[in-house]
Design a protein around this motif. Structure first.
Motif, mmCIF file in Angstrom:
data_model
loop_
_atom_site.group_PDB
_atom_site.id
_atom_site.type_symbol
_atom_site.label_atom_id
_atom_site.label_comp_id
_atom_site.label_asym_id
_atom_site.label_seq_id
_atom_site.Cartn_x
_atom_site.Cartn_y
_atom_site.Cartn_z
ATOM 1 N N SER A 10 0.821 -1.202 0.000
ATOM 2 C CA SER A 10 0.000 0.000 0.000
ATOM 3 C C SER A 10 0.861 1.260 0.000
ATOM 4 N N LEU A 11 1.890 1.272 0.856
ATOM 5 C CA LEU A 11 2.769 2.439 0.926
ATOM 6 C C LEU A 11 3.610 2.601 -0.336
ATOM 7 N N TYR A 13 2.809 1.799 -3.339
ATOM 8 C CA TYR A 13 1.958 2.351 -4.410
ATOM 9 C C TYR A 13 1.733 3.846 -4.194
ATOM 10 N N ARG A 14 1.594 4.238 -2.915
ATOM 11 C CA ARG A 14 1.330 5.641 -2.614
ATOM 12 C C ARG A 14 2.579 6.514 -2.729
ATOM 13 N N GLU A 15 3.715 6.009 -2.199
ATOM 14 C CA GLU A 15 4.933 6.817 -2.160
ATOM 15 C C GLU A 15 5.772 6.706 -3.426
ATOM 16 N N LYS A 16 5.759 5.500 -4.015
ATOM 17 C CA LYS A 16 6.577 5.234 -5.211
ATOM 18 C C LYS A 16 8.048 5.598 -4.971
ATOM 19 N N GLU A 62 -0.916 -3.917 -9.820
ATOM 20 C CA GLU A 62 -2.072 -3.062 -9.520
ATOM 21 C C GLU A 62 -3.168 -3.858 -8.829
ATOM 22 N N GLN A 66 -4.717 -3.358 -4.904
ATOM 23 C CA GLN A 66 -6.129 -3.187 -4.556
ATOM 24 C C GLN A 66 -6.557 -4.206 -3.509
ATOM 25 N N ASN A 69 -5.106 -3.170 -0.077
ATOM 26 C CA ASN A 69 -5.843 -2.066 0.550
ATOM 27 C C ASN A 69 -7.142 -2.548 1.186
ATOM 28 N N HIS A 153 -2.807 8.783 11.637
ATOM 29 C CA HIS A 153 -4.074 9.010 10.943
ATOM 30 C C HIS A 153 -5.275 9.026 11.887
#
Length: 296
Positions: A10-11, A13-16, A62, A66, A69, A153
């Motif tokens: 997850s991280l 994919y978000r941070e790349k 990808e 998903q 997540n 969060h």
């Protein structure tokens, strides 16, 4: 796959960016790369076409992101539900506190909290801020008091800001400070992190020094115990740079708050982190409300 693997995907994919992912998960970059490789081997796929500044995910990657997540969402819902069940019971709560805060602030806070008529019903655990935050994320704590701008969060309350202060037993000649013996206060590094945390006091001090001097500091002793550093300063062994909140009344030092290049004081912030659901526990609710007003 374990929960940590889902967080990695997850991280990523978000941070790349592998370095940022490793830092946020308190892992070394080689360990992170190894886990990614093992995930790819487990499913017989390639997550990305290449690593570097531009990470491109494959179609299979990808899809796995998903799925990860969704799993993380379900795990968090499960943890929240369990926390709500626990909070509904009349029991003590678990408070995690930064090492310096527990020494220099928490005793007076608890004294005032009790004098205000509140019931004391808590288990207190100390540690470095990064370790305390990790335990909060793992639901091992109900509330965390940490120093530094960590990502969280859930709910958070700003408690105080703490200047970074140079202390000495005699007046300081800043022009020749690089020649003076220094007692270096350096909290234990979290060796799971690949790089020095952005909010660490070590980084703030190093950044300040580099803007002031071309020469290296003359460090003669290094310690992760601020009380020991202060004792050596009082004995005239050298100067030190410590959080101002660790200087107690009655301790006589020459004190100089560090300033940045814009002549603004350099601070670290202290926060209280918690989840909304835990406030159903009346003991936790009253302590949080007390903390909101204590530093006003």
């Amino acid at each position: 796959m374990k929960e940590q693997d889902y967080k990695i995907l997850s991280l990523l994919y978000r941070e790349k960016n592998l370095t940022r992912v490793a830092e946020k998960l308190f892992m070394s970059q080689p360990a992170l790369t190894y886990r990614i490789k093992k995930i790819e081997e487990e499913f017989g796929i390639h997550l990305t076409n290449k690593f570097g500044k531009n990470i491109e995910f494959t179609t299979e990657g990808e899809y796995l992101i998903q799925f990860s997540n969704r799993i993380l969402h379900d795990i968090q819902n499960l943890k929240n539900s369990i926390s709500e069940i626990k909070a509904s019971r009349p029991q003590s709560f678990k408070l995690g506190v930064n090492n310096n805060f527990i020494l220099y602030h928490l005793p007076n806070m608890i004294k005032d909290y009790a004098q205000a008529g509140h019931v004391l019903n808590m288990n207190v655990e100390s540690g470095w801020s990064s370790d305390i935050l990790q335990k909060l994320e793992n639901n091992e704590l109900d509330i965390a008091i940490v120093t530094g701008d960590y990502q969280w969060h859930g709910e958070k309350i700003f408690l105080k800001r703490d200047p970074i202060t140079l202390i000495s037993s005699h007046p300081i000649d800043f022009e020749n400070l690089y020649k003076a013996p220094r007692i270096n206060y350096k909290p234990r590094k979290n060796y799971k992190a690949y790089v020095e945390l952005e909010n660490s006091i070590t980084k703030l001090i190093n950044d300040w020094w580099q803007t002031q001097y071309d020469e290296q500091a003359h460090i003669i002793i290094e310690s992760d115990q601020v009380a020991f550093c202060k004792q050596l300063v009082q004995a005239g062994v050298g100067y030190s740079i410590v959080p101002h909140s660790c200087i107690e009344k009655g301790e006589k030092f020459y004190q100089y708050h560090l300033k940045d290049e814009e002549d603004k004081y350099i601070y670290r912030k202290t926060w209280l982190f918690y989840r909304t659901s835990i406030q159903k526990n009346s003991h936790i609710y009253h302590f949080i409300e007390f903390c909101k007003s204590y530093f006003d």
